[in-house]
Design a protein around this motif. Structure first.
Motif, PDB file in Angstrom:
ATOM      1  N   HIS A  12     100.331 -10.084  33.362  1.00 22.42           N
ATOM      2  CA  HIS A  12      98.987  -9.295  33.405  1.00 22.42           C
ATOM      3  C   HIS A  12      98.778  -8.074  33.081  1.00 22.42           C
ATOM      4  O   HIS A  12      97.663  -7.359  32.550  1.00 22.42           O
ATOM      5  N   ASP A  13     100.267  -7.261  33.767  1.00 25.31           N
ATOM      6  CA  ASP A  13      99.791  -5.859  33.785  1.00 25.31           C
ATOM      7  C   ASP A  13     100.745  -5.096  32.882  1.00 25.31           C
ATOM      8  O   ASP A  13     101.647  -4.377  32.745  1.00 25.31           O
ATOM      9  N   SER A  14     101.019  -5.659  32.187  1.00 28.54           N
ATOM     10  CA  SER A  14     102.937  -5.907  31.071  1.00 28.54           C
ATOM     11  C   SER A  14     102.297  -4.611  29.945  1.00 28.54           C
ATOM     12  O   SER A  14     101.573  -4.422  28.931  1.00 28.54           O
ATOM     13  N   ILE A  15     103.291  -3.349  30.532  1.00 23.36           N
ATOM     14  CA  ILE A  15     103.183  -2.411  29.140  1.00 23.36           C
ATOM     15  C   ILE A  15     103.341  -3.127  27.557  1.00 23.36           C
ATOM     16  O   ILE A  15     103.235  -1.915  26.997  1.00 23.36           O
ATOM     17  N   THR A  16     103.954  -3.834  27.638  1.00 21.52           N
ATOM     18  CA  THR A  16     104.426  -4.193  26.183  1.00 21.52           C
ATOM     19  C   THR A  16     103.041  -5.049  25.726  1.00 21.52           C
ATOM     20  O   THR A  16     102.951  -4.290  24.494  1.00 21.52           O
ATOM     21  N   PHE A  17     101.301  -4.918  26.178  1.00 19.28           N
ATOM     22  CA  PHE A  17     100.695  -5.836  25.453  1.00 19.28           C
ATOM     23  C   PHE A  17     100.341  -4.244  24.678  1.00 19.28           C
ATOM     24  O   PHE A  17      99.860  -4.220  23.337  1.00 19.28           O
ATOM     25  N   GLU A  18     100.175  -3.254  25.435  1.00 13.26           N
ATOM     26  CA  GLU A  18      99.157  -1.951  24.561  1.00 13.26           C
ATOM     27  C   GLU A  18     100.278  -1.482  23.586  1.00 13.26           C
ATOM     28  O   GLU A  18     100.003  -0.997  21.958  1.00 13.26           O
ATOM     29  N   LEU A  19     101.593  -1.615  23.253  1.00 14.43           N
ATOM     30  CA  LEU A  19     102.379  -1.216  22.538  1.00 14.43           C
ATOM     31  C   LEU A  19     102.573  -2.405  21.437  1.00 14.43           C
ATOM     32  O   LEU A  19     102.994  -1.584  19.949  1.00 14.43           O
ATOM     33  N   CYS A  20     102.764  -3.181  21.772  1.00 10.16           N
ATOM     34  CA  CYS A  20     101.961  -4.747  20.597  1.00 10.16           C
ATOM     35  C   CYS A  20     100.754  -4.420  19.633  1.00 10.16           C
ATOM     36  O   CYS A  20     100.510  -4.500  18.673  1.00 10.16           O
ATOM     37  N   LYS A  21      99.520  -4.343  20.924  1.00 14.82           N
ATOM     38  CA  LYS A  21      98.534  -3.493  19.482  1.00 14.82           C
ATOM     39  C   LYS A  21      98.887  -2.475  18.799  1.00 14.82           C
ATOM     40  O   LYS A  21      98.156  -2.291  17.703  1.00 14.82           O
ATOM     41  N   LYS A  22      99.826  -1.806  18.644  1.00  8.85           N
ATOM     42  CA  LYS A  22     100.073  -0.540  18.392  1.00  8.85           C
ATOM     43  C   LYS A  22     101.081  -1.151  17.454  1.00  8.85           C
ATOM     44  O   LYS A  22     100.774  -0.024  16.105  1.00  8.85           O
ATOM     45  N   ILE A  23     101.907  -1.818  17.769  1.00  2.00           N
ATOM     46  CA  ILE A  23     103.318  -1.603  16.628  1.00  2.00           C
ATOM     47  C   ILE A  23     103.091  -2.993  15.626  1.00  2.00           C
ATOM     48  O   ILE A  23     103.221  -2.430  14.405  1.00  2.00           O
ATOM     49  N   ILE A  24     102.621  -3.365  16.157  1.00  2.00           N
ATOM     50  CA  ILE A  24     102.950  -5.420  15.448  1.00  2.00           C
ATOM     51  C   ILE A  24     101.649  -5.561  13.597  1.00  2.00           C
ATOM     52  O   ILE A  24     100.491  -5.634  14.159  1.00  2.00           O
ATOM     53  N   ASP A  25     102.412  -6.043  12.946  1.00  2.00           N
ATOM     54  CA  ASP A  25     100.857  -5.384  12.095  1.00  2.00           C
ATOM     55  C   ASP A  25     100.661  -7.313  11.443  1.00  2.00           C
ATOM     56  O   ASP A  25      99.510  -7.240  11.202  1.00  2.00           O
ATOM     57  N   ASP A  26     101.842  -7.899  11.324  1.00  2.00           N
ATOM     58  CA  ASP A  26     101.437  -8.731  10.194  1.00  2.00           C
ATOM     59  C   ASP A  26     102.182 -10.267  11.880  1.00  2.00           C
ATOM     60  O   ASP A  26     102.636  -9.930  12.744  1.00  2.00           O
ATOM     61  N   PHE A  27     100.983 -11.097  12.429  1.00  2.00           N
ATOM     62  CA  PHE A  27     102.031 -11.855  13.444  1.00  2.00           C
ATOM     63  C   PHE A  27     101.847 -13.241  12.816  1.00  2.00           C
ATOM     64  O   PHE A  27     101.003 -13.735  11.851  1.00  2.00           O
ATOM     65  N   ILE A  28     103.438 -13.971  12.562  1.00  2.00           N
ATOM     66  CA  ILE A  28     103.480 -15.910  12.668  1.00  2.00           C
ATOM     67  C   ILE A  28     103.548 -16.209  13.379  1.00  2.00           C
ATOM     68  O   ILE A  28     104.492 -16.555  14.197  1.00  2.00           O
ATOM     69  N   LEU A  29     102.889 -17.941  12.985  1.00  2.00           N
ATOM     70  CA  LEU A  29     103.076 -19.203  14.476  1.00  2.00           C
ATOM     71  C   LEU A  29     103.785 -20.257  13.335  1.00  2.00           C
ATOM     72  O   LEU A  29     103.602 -20.306  11.989  1.00  2.00           O
ATOM     73  N   VAL A  30     105.080 -20.762  14.214  1.00  2.00           N
ATOM     74  CA  VAL A  30     105.437 -21.453  13.534  1.00  2.00           C
ATOM     75  C   VAL A  30     105.474 -22.859  13.993  1.00  2.00           C
ATOM     76  O   VAL A  30     105.678 -22.994  15.235  1.00  2.00           O
ATOM     77  N   GLU A  31     106.062 -24.255  13.474  1.00  2.00           N
ATOM     78  CA  GLU A  31     106.102 -24.819  13.923  1.00  2.00           C
ATOM     79  C   GLU A  31     107.468 -25.488  13.919  1.00  2.00           C
ATOM     80  O   GLU A  31     108.461 -25.209  14.070  1.00  2.00           O
ATOM     81  N   GLU A  32     108.259 -26.101  15.492  1.00  2.00           N
ATOM     82  CA  GLU A  32     108.856 -27.268  15.604  1.00  2.00           C
ATOM     83  C   GLU A  32     109.751 -26.951  14.887  1.00  2.00           C
ATOM     84  O   GLU A  32     111.143 -26.717  14.305  1.00  2.00           O
TER      85      GLU A  32
END
Length: 333
Positions: free
Chosen positions: A252-272
């Motif tokens: 819940h307090d991960s510092i990666t969350f704010e970094l990812c908000k800044k860094i990630i441009d696109d997000f892809i979800l894939v099926e098994e």
């Protein structure tokens, strides 16, 4: 696919990792890690209609990228602290990485894992000299137990992603990509807790702000994806996935969350089914074994390849630690 607009961080959400931190990490760990090669794949480039580069981090000494972050954290510890002992919780790649990093530093490591962990990983961790503590329940139970033990005994707990030094270590992959590939348009990276994509993305964007950092996750384990869409870290009900290395909820307090908000441009979800197809494609075209988490990044490019034609696309093959029978079953189904 969801497109995320970059979000500026407020003064109370300052990024805790810099390019300099990543360069310092590289100096600290480079004599212990393997510089994995970046290769333009002719066959995959023809297959996708773009220039496809593979970063072969599955050839890292511990079998995954996790060694970089674990080493940077452990080698940063004061000797008197490290000699007390190192603690982590992991059923797989992080446990292997911490065990090997502790061995290099001549520290004793204890890895807490759930009793459901496969015997291959358990034996591999033990072979590196680490002590195993098997815990009833799931991975979260192992983590909770490990943290409580580390606090009680005043020992260093090594997080798999929620630590600036771990993220900086993973970011050293970005240095190697920058050295090896002249121009990168898009970089496909599998995402669990966000440590790998935070480190690589921070470094690459510092030198090329126009690069697209593309996060890839299984539809069965989409916690970070859903959290980013909601604007806060949330708990998500996940189901079984071949990409077990990216599964699990985010602290819940991960510092990666704010970094990812800044860094990630696109997000892809894939099926098994797409993960299996990606594993099969790499085996057929490259004659190599990759784990489910590495296949997720390949599957992301496969799914959206029409949107990235005629571009320089990098795919991070983040690991190879999969039981052989499970791999064979996946590529045959």
């Amino acid at each position: 696919m969801i497109t995320l607009n970059p979000i500026s961080l407020t003064s109370t959400q300052k990024i805790m990792i810099t390019v300099s931190d990543i360069e310092v990490a590289h100096t600290r760990i480079k004599s212990f890690i393997r510089k994995t090669h970046s290769e333009k794949s002719i066959l995959l480039s023809q297959h996708f209609g773009s220039s496809v580069y593979l970063k072969h981090e599955q050839l890292q000494k511990s079998g995954s990228f996790k060694l970089r972050g674990a080493l940077n954290k452990i080698l940063s510890l004061d000797k008197s602290i490290g000699e007390r002992g190192i603690i982590c919780a992991s059923n797989g790649n992080h446990g292997l990485a911490v065990a090997l990093a502790a061995k290099y530093a001549h520290y004793k490591a204890t890895v807490f894992l759930s009793k459901t962990a496969n015997t291959f990983n358990t034996h591999a961790i033990q072979s590196l000299g680490a002590k195993i503590v098997a815990v009833d329940g799931n991975c979260l139970a192992a983590e909770t137990t490990a943290r409580a033990f580390a606090q009680k005994e005043n020992l260093s707990y090594i997080s798999p992603y929620n630590d600036p030094l771990v993220i900086a270590g993973q970011g050293t992959l970005g240095i190697e990509l920058n050295q090896d590939i002249k121009s990168i348009d898009n970089c496909f990276i599998s995402v669990g807790g966000g440590g790998l994509i935070s480190g690589i993305g921070l470094y690459l964007k510092a030198y090329n702000p126009d690069i697209n950092i593309i996060a890839c996750s299984p539809k069965n384990a989409p916690t970070l994806h859903h959290s980013l869409a909601q604007g806060k870290i949330i708990e998500v009900a996940e189901s079984e996935t071949l990409s077990d290395a990216t599964a699990g909820n985010v602290e819940h307090d991960s510092i990666t969350f704010e970094l990812c908000k800044k860094i990630i441009d696109d997000f892809i979800l894939v099926e098994e089914s797409e993960i299996k197809a990606a594993m099969r494609l790499i085996a057929a075209k490259k004659r190599i074994i990759i784990e489910g988490a590495a296949a997720v990044a390949v599957a992301g490019l496969m799914q959206q390849s029409k949107n990235y034609r005629d571009k320089n696309n990098v795919v991070i093959l983040c690991g190879r630690n999969i039981v052989l029978e499970k791999f064979c079953q996946a590529i045959q189904s």
